[in-house]
Write a protein that holds these residues in place. Structure first.
Motif, PDB file in Angstrom:
ATOM      1  N   LEU A 512    -100.084 -44.969   6.113  1.00 15.49           N
ATOM      2  CA  LEU A 512     -99.304 -46.146   5.704  1.00 15.49           C
ATOM      3  C   LEU A 512     -99.848 -47.344   6.473  1.00 15.49           C
ATOM      4  O   LEU A 512    -100.234 -47.212   7.647  1.00 15.49           O
ATOM      5  CB  LEU A 512     -97.823 -45.946   6.060  1.00 15.49           C
ATOM      6  CG  LEU A 512     -97.123 -44.789   5.332  1.00 15.49           C
ATOM      7  CD1 LEU A 512     -95.746 -44.531   5.936  1.00 15.49           C
ATOM      8  CD2 LEU A 512     -96.987 -45.069   3.842  1.00 15.49           C
ATOM      9  N   THR A 513     -99.898 -48.488   5.819  1.00 16.29           N
ATOM     10  CA  THR A 513    -100.445 -49.658   6.514  1.00 16.29           C
ATOM     11  C   THR A 513     -99.521 -50.869   6.352  1.00 16.29           C
ATOM     12  O   THR A 513     -98.655 -50.890   5.481  1.00 16.29           O
ATOM     13  CB  THR A 513    -101.826 -50.051   5.938  1.00 16.29           C
ATOM     14  OG1 THR A 513    -101.691 -50.186   4.531  1.00 16.29           O
ATOM     15  CG2 THR A 513    -102.892 -49.047   6.260  1.00 16.29           C
ATOM     16  N   GLY A 514     -99.740 -51.840   7.197  1.00 17.77           N
ATOM     17  CA  GLY A 514     -98.973 -53.074   7.106  1.00 17.77           C
ATOM     18  C   GLY A 514     -99.646 -54.153   7.934  1.00 17.77           C
ATOM     19  O   GLY A 514    -100.596 -53.879   8.679  1.00 17.77           O
ATOM     20  N   TRP A 515     -99.223 -55.407   7.790  1.00 19.09           N
ATOM     21  CA  TRP A 515     -99.732 -56.477   8.642  1.00 19.09           C
ATOM     22  C   TRP A 515     -98.641 -57.509   8.856  1.00 19.09           C
ATOM     23  O   TRP A 515     -97.751 -57.674   8.023  1.00 19.09           O
ATOM     24  CB  TRP A 515    -101.007 -57.106   8.068  1.00 19.09           C
ATOM     25  CG  TRP A 515    -100.874 -57.657   6.696  1.00 19.09           C
ATOM     26  CD1 TRP A 515    -100.624 -58.936   6.356  1.00 19.09           C
ATOM     27  CD2 TRP A 515    -100.975 -56.931   5.465  1.00 19.09           C
ATOM     28  NE1 TRP A 515    -100.566 -59.071   5.001  1.00 19.09           N
ATOM     29  CE2 TRP A 515    -100.777 -57.853   4.422  1.00 19.09           C
ATOM     30  CE3 TRP A 515    -101.215 -55.580   5.150  1.00 19.09           C
ATOM     31  CZ2 TRP A 515    -100.796 -57.479   3.088  1.00 19.09           C
ATOM     32  CZ3 TRP A 515    -101.238 -55.210   3.814  1.00 19.09           C
ATOM     33  CH2 TRP A 515    -101.034 -56.160   2.797  1.00 19.09           C
ATOM     34  N   ALA A 516     -98.712 -58.160   9.993  1.00 22.38           N
ATOM     35  CA  ALA A 516     -97.622 -59.069  10.357  1.00 22.38           C
ATOM     36  C   ALA A 516     -98.166 -60.389  10.896  1.00 22.38           C
ATOM     37  O   ALA A 516     -99.218 -60.405  11.550  1.00 22.38           O
ATOM     38  CB  ALA A 516     -96.763 -58.406  11.426  1.00 22.38           C
ATOM     39  N   GLU A 517     -97.442 -61.460  10.581  1.00 28.82           N
ATOM     40  CA  GLU A 517     -97.750 -62.756  11.199  1.00 28.82           C
ATOM     41  C   GLU A 517     -96.849 -62.851  12.418  1.00 28.82           C
ATOM     42  O   GLU A 517     -95.618 -62.721  12.293  1.00 28.82           O
ATOM     43  CB  GLU A 517     -97.411 -63.913  10.246  1.00 28.82           C
ATOM     44  CG  GLU A 517     -98.144 -63.888   8.908  1.00 28.82           C
ATOM     45  CD  GLU A 517     -99.655 -63.913   9.069  1.00 28.82           C
ATOM     46  OE1 GLU A 517    -100.128 -64.521  10.052  1.00 28.82           O
ATOM     47  OE2 GLU A 517    -100.344 -63.289   8.261  1.00 28.82           O
ATOM     48  N   VAL A 518     -97.454 -63.085  13.580  1.00 28.48           N
ATOM     49  CA  VAL A 518     -96.665 -63.049  14.818  1.00 28.48           C
ATOM     50  C   VAL A 518     -96.956 -64.272  15.688  1.00 28.48           C
ATOM     51  O   VAL A 518     -98.111 -64.690  15.809  1.00 28.48           O
ATOM     52  CB  VAL A 518     -96.990 -61.756  15.608  1.00 28.48           C
ATOM     53  CG1 VAL A 518     -96.212 -61.686  16.912  1.00 28.48           C
ATOM     54  CG2 VAL A 518     -96.708 -60.515  14.774  1.00 28.48           C
ATOM     55  N   GLU A 519     -95.894 -64.830  16.264  1.00 23.35           N
ATOM     56  CA  GLU A 519     -96.042 -65.950  17.214  1.00 23.35           C
ATOM     57  C   GLU A 519     -95.783 -65.418  18.617  1.00 23.35           C
ATOM     58  O   GLU A 519     -94.713 -64.864  18.877  1.00 23.35           O
ATOM     59  CB  GLU A 519     -94.976 -67.027  16.937  1.00 23.35           C
ATOM     60  CG  GLU A 519     -95.125 -67.783  15.640  1.00 23.35           C
ATOM     61  CD  GLU A 519     -96.154 -68.913  15.753  1.00 23.35           C
ATOM     62  OE1 GLU A 519     -96.595 -69.357  14.694  1.00 23.35           O
ATOM     63  OE2 GLU A 519     -96.505 -69.305  16.901  1.00 23.35           O
ATOM     64  N   LEU A 520     -96.742 -65.608  19.501  1.00 29.23           N
ATOM     65  CA  LEU A 520     -96.532 -65.198  20.895  1.00 29.23           C
ATOM     66  C   LEU A 520     -96.403 -66.470  21.730  1.00 29.23           C
ATOM     67  O   LEU A 520     -97.240 -67.374  21.622  1.00 29.23           O
ATOM     68  CB  LEU A 520     -97.720 -64.391  21.399  1.00 29.23           C
ATOM     69  CG  LEU A 520     -98.073 -63.125  20.612  1.00 29.23           C
ATOM     70  CD1 LEU A 520     -99.383 -62.540  21.099  1.00 29.23           C
ATOM     71  CD2 LEU A 520     -96.956 -62.085  20.746  1.00 29.23           C
ATOM     72  N   SER A 521     -95.351 -66.549  22.550  1.00 24.74           N
ATOM     73  CA  SER A 521     -95.170 -67.755  23.361  1.00 24.74           C
ATOM     74  C   SER A 521     -95.695 -67.544  24.776  1.00 24.74           C
ATOM     75  O   SER A 521     -95.867 -66.401  25.218  1.00 24.74           O
ATOM     76  CB  SER A 521     -93.687 -68.112  23.475  1.00 24.74           C
ATOM     77  OG  SER A 521     -93.096 -68.074  22.229  1.00 24.74           O
ATOM     78  N   ALA A 522     -95.901 -68.674  25.455  1.00 23.24           N
ATOM     79  CA  ALA A 522     -96.431 -68.601  26.820  1.00 23.24           C
ATOM     80  C   ALA A 522     -95.443 -67.949  27.784  1.00 23.24           C
ATOM     81  O   ALA A 522     -95.820 -67.471  28.855  1.00 23.24           O
ATOM     82  CB  ALA A 522     -96.795 -70.001  27.299  1.00 23.24           C
ATOM     83  N   ASP A 523     -94.138 -67.901  27.409  1.00 26.40           N
ATOM     84  CA  ASP A 523     -93.173 -67.242  28.295  1.00 26.40           C
ATOM     85  C   ASP A 523     -93.049 -65.744  27.957  1.00 26.40           C
ATOM     86  O   ASP A 523     -92.176 -65.044  28.480  1.00 26.40           O
ATOM     87  CB  ASP A 523     -91.799 -67.922  28.203  1.00 26.40           C
ATOM     88  CG  ASP A 523     -91.208 -67.827  26.792  1.00 26.40           C
ATOM     89  OD1 ASP A 523     -91.861 -67.206  25.916  1.00 26.40           O
ATOM     90  OD2 ASP A 523     -90.116 -68.363  26.560  1.00 26.40           O
ATOM     91  N   GLY A 524     -93.907 -65.262  27.076  1.00 22.59           N
ATOM     92  CA  GLY A 524     -93.911 -63.820  26.768  1.00 22.59           C
ATOM     93  C   GLY A 524     -93.049 -63.465  25.563  1.00 22.59           C
ATOM     94  O   GLY A 524     -93.027 -62.302  25.136  1.00 22.59           O
TER      95      GLY A 524
END
Ligand code: ALA
Length: 611
Positions: A512-524
């Protein structure tokens, strides 16, 4: 009958036998096992295993080998047949053909990584340049086909090329024979290996202090955590290490011993082999990787690094460390050439029984035997390479590099001590010997070694660490355009979330596969904008669960070791490995059946030549 091949010189024999034993096991497997299993406390079960079955099996291997050689046999079927007049004995020898072949199939793949990484070090491919950053973990995973991000390797072409080169080199050496091939290789590779060990140890020990010192690493490795002695897993790990490192249970030491002259001092040769191996393992195995990790990452990080496994230490942590110090190209190349030479002298040794069987028993010429084995070797390694992420490699390692070894040893010690007879065996060991093995070992061989080996087998069988049949992998798309590093440290919560995905995999029985748009912030902080996936995966992992899964493993982006912000696309692959694991098992069974058939045919022909 053709004259039996012999070693050209005693020093050649000693170097080749040491090369047989000294391998990746000494320089990567040992430090990672020791660090993972109680540091100094690991050395206690390790020494016990060395005394109760490591050394005894080494002497047995040399005795069985030379005895077989006197009767024209270099492999276990013929050796067992001479030692035990029973029609079944030769068939038991199949273990000494199928297992080393299967071992070679995956071990050469590691050897090929080392060769390719020596090349990457030399050409600077693992060094950051303007506009090109190297995340060594991703680099390694893409090289193996574990990550589909294709930032550094578009496909498995590079891995395949180096594999082909490595197998060709092995076959070339084996095709030249014992004295002109294996012995010559050992005469070049072993001194080079010791020199490389020395250079790297000096480099590491003189690096000074960064996050920690070399002494912190040595302290970590040798400060005993005695509570670990109560853990049976520590004992099992030590037993596994002794088998692997001394090359016991492959039929390979027996094969080398069959080429000695009848009056060779095999008691001394066996002892020297074990002593050289232990010297390289305990001294150099401890002085390079772990102290280097302590200096660069700090003592607190050693456990984390060690727990990622021996290959990760070798292929990710070590180049990461070395590339931050002057002369990376030189020391990086030396490190990987060291691993390559160590593996090369072991792989030719473990493959020699197959060549010898085709020569001695099937009566093929050495060139024909080498060509056939080369072809089988290459074809057999292909599934291991292409389906690496599906656990085929691990499956081979589990059966041929762990369980199989102890089975061979149990069969061999019983034939030696009870059927051939320990008195005869002891006499055989000492024939032509100037040294005398302490008498206590005769008692150990008869009573302690078989019991200890059966205990190890029961321990492994009752708590099998079979390779996982499912996996969940992630990778960051367009990885090389991010100058920093992505990291994750899975926790129990990560495992719990993954188990839901594994349940889903068990139901659909496909990837099974998938993909995600993710935002990582400088505070973790982590924010999943959108997660698109196969419906069966979405059913157990929606945006929120996906975010929770990333957070549980402390997923972060770091630039210069500081958490930084990034907008990324993460691909995930949930792998259903079962069919591939069965493919691996089928390949293994195929080789067992093939060798059983060959043994049966050869012996029938011998006794009824007209048939
Ligand atoms: N004895 C060999 C090693 O340690 C197989 O790698």
């Amino acid at each position: 009958m053709a004259e039996k091949e012999r070693w050209g010189s005693r020093i050649g024999l000693v170097l080749a036998a040491a090369g047989n034993a000294v391998g990746i096991g000494n320089l990567l497997r040992f430090p990672s096992q020791a660090a993972n299993n109680g540091g100094g406390a690991f050395m206690i079960p390790y020494l016990v295993c060395l005394l109760v079955f490591g050394l005894p099996m080494m002497w047995i291997a040399w005795s069985v080998g030379r005895y077989g050689g006197k009767h024209g046999h270099s492999t276990l079927p013929g050796m067992f047949d001479k030692m035990w007049k029973n029609p079944a004995s030769k068939y038991l020898g199949v273990l000494g053909l199928a297992l080393p072949l299967l071992f070679c199939l995956y071990y050469t793949y590691i050897e090929a990584w080392c060769l390719s990484y020596a090349w990457f070090s030399l050409t600077g491919q693992i060094v950051d340049k303007p506009g090109y950053t190297v995340d060594l973990a991703v680099f390694y995973n893409e090289y193996l086909g574990n990550a589909t991000s294709h930032s550094y390797f578009p496909n498995l072409g590079t891995a395949l090329t180096f594999l082909l080169i490595t197998i060709t080199l092995n076959i070339w050496v084996l095709g030249r024979g014992i004295a002109k091939g294996i012995e010559l290789l050992a005469k070049i590779a072993m001194p080079a290996l010791l020199l490389f060990c020395l250079l790297l140890s000096i480099r590491v020990l003189t690096l000074g202090k960064l996050e920690g010192t070399a002494l912190d690493g040595l302290n970590f490795l040798y400060t005993p955590d005695f509570t670990r002695l109560k853990d049976p897993n520590t004992w099992m790990a030590a037993a596994g290490q002794i088998f692997f490192t001394l090359s016991i249970g492959f039929g390979a030491m027996e094969c080398y011993a069959s080429y000695v002259r009848s009056k060779e001092d095999i008691a001394l040769a066996g002892t020297t082999t074990a002593a050289t191996n232990e010297f390289v393992e305990v001294i150099f195995g401890s002085m390079i990787a772990i102290p280097a990790a302590a200096i660069f990452f700090g003592p607190a990080m050693i456990t984390t690094i060690a727990s990622t496994g021996s290959f990760s230490i070798g292929m990710i942590s070590m180049p990461e460390i070395l590339r931050h110090f002057p002369l990376l190209k030189f020391f990086g190349t030396i490190w990987f050439l060291l691993l390559f030479f160590a593996a090369f002298t072991s792989s030719v040794a473990v493959c020699q029984p197959i060549i010898a069987f085709l020569q001695d028993e099937v009566k093929l010429s050495r060139k024909a035997a080498s060509a056939i084995v080369g072809m089988i070797w290459f074809l057999g390694t292909i599934p291991i390479m292409f389906f690496y992420k599906y656990g085929v490699f691990d499956e081979f390692d589990y059966w041929a590099g762990t369980i199989g070894l102890v089975i061979v040893a149990i069969v061999e010690v019983i034939i030696f001590a009870y059927i051939f007879g320990v008195d005869r065996g002891w006499k055989e060991l000492h024939e032509g010997a100037f040294i005398k093995i302490p008498k206590i070992f005769k008692f150990i061989i008869k009573y302690v070694t078989p019991v200890a080996l059966i205990g190890v087998f029961i321990g492994w069988a009752s708590n099998p660490s079979v390779p996982a049949d499912k996996a969940l992998l992630w990778n960051v798309a367009d990885r090389s355009s991010y100058p920093g590093k992505f990291s994750s440290t899975p926790t129990d919560e990560t495992t719990q979330i993954q188990s839901r995905v594994y349940d889903a995999l068990g139901k659909v029985k496909r990837d099974l596969t998938g993909w995600a748009e993710v935002e990582l912030s400088a505070d973790g902080a982590i924010r999943v904008i959108d997660f698109t996936a196969d419906s069966s995966l979405r059913a157990v992992m929606d945006d929120q669960v996906f975010q929770q899964w990333l957070a549980s493993q402390n997923f972060r982006y770091e630039v210069n070791r500081q958490t930084a912000a990034a907008s990324i696309t993460i691909g995930v692959e949930a792998l259903y490995r079962t069919p591939y694991i069965w493919l691996a098992r089928m390949i293994m069974i195929f080789f067992f059946v093939l060798f059983l058939f060959l043994i049966g045919t050869v012996w029938r022909q011998r006794h009824h030549p007209a048939a």
